[in-house]
Enzyme design. Sequence first.
Site, PDB file in Angstrom:
ATOM      1  N   LEU A  50       0.865  -1.179   0.000  1.00 26.91           N
ATOM      2  CA  LEU A  50       0.000   0.000   0.000  1.00 26.91           C
ATOM      3  C   LEU A  50       0.903   1.232   0.000  1.00 26.91           C
ATOM      4  O   LEU A  50       1.780   1.367   0.851  1.00 26.91           O
ATOM      5  CB  LEU A  50      -0.896   0.000   1.237  1.00 26.91           C
ATOM      6  CG  LEU A  50      -1.756  -1.255   1.437  1.00 26.91           C
ATOM      7  CD1 LEU A  50      -2.502  -1.161   2.765  1.00 26.91           C
ATOM      8  CD2 LEU A  50      -2.705  -1.441   0.285  1.00 26.91           C
ATOM      9  N   GLU A  51       0.678   2.107  -0.949  1.00 27.74           N
ATOM     10  CA  GLU A  51       1.512   3.301  -1.079  1.00 27.74           C
ATOM     11  C   GLU A  51       0.895   4.469  -0.318  1.00 27.74           C
ATOM     12  O   GLU A  51      -0.266   4.793  -0.527  1.00 27.74           O
ATOM     13  CB  GLU A  51       1.674   3.684  -2.551  1.00 27.74           C
ATOM     14  CG  GLU A  51       2.238   2.584  -3.422  1.00 27.74           C
ATOM     15  CD  GLU A  51       3.709   2.291  -3.192  1.00 27.74           C
ATOM     16  OE1 GLU A  51       4.361   2.979  -2.369  1.00 27.74           O
ATOM     17  OE2 GLU A  51       4.221   1.357  -3.836  1.00 27.74           O
TER      18      GLU A  51
END
Length: 117
Positions: free
Chosen positions: A55-56
């Site tokens: 997850l960025e």
Amino acid sequence: ELEKLGLRDDVDLHVYEVPVEYQTVQRLIPALWKKHSPQLVVHVGVSGMATTVTLEKCGHNVGYKGLDNCRFCPGSQCCVEGGPECIDSIIDMDAVCRRVSALGLDVTVTISKDAGR
């Protein structure tokens, strides 16, 4: 797969496969935003090297040295000329990571602040 499953009836879901090409992305993404005026956009990348779901927390605009699928890389190493250095997600990715991890699925979820580089 989400396109097949759908969401609630009151949610318009638009799924697009976007080529990994700097120039295509620069043209296509703004056109899609203009066309749909979305409330939420989820960009999903796939990497054969990945061993986790990552997850960025943010997206960076500079520091890109790799060639795209057309063997092109901007000389400036910048995705969007004149764009912001960094765009932070308004979604609490740490909370998302904790919630997904708590589900006990057979998948590892991690957090990154270095999207795409």
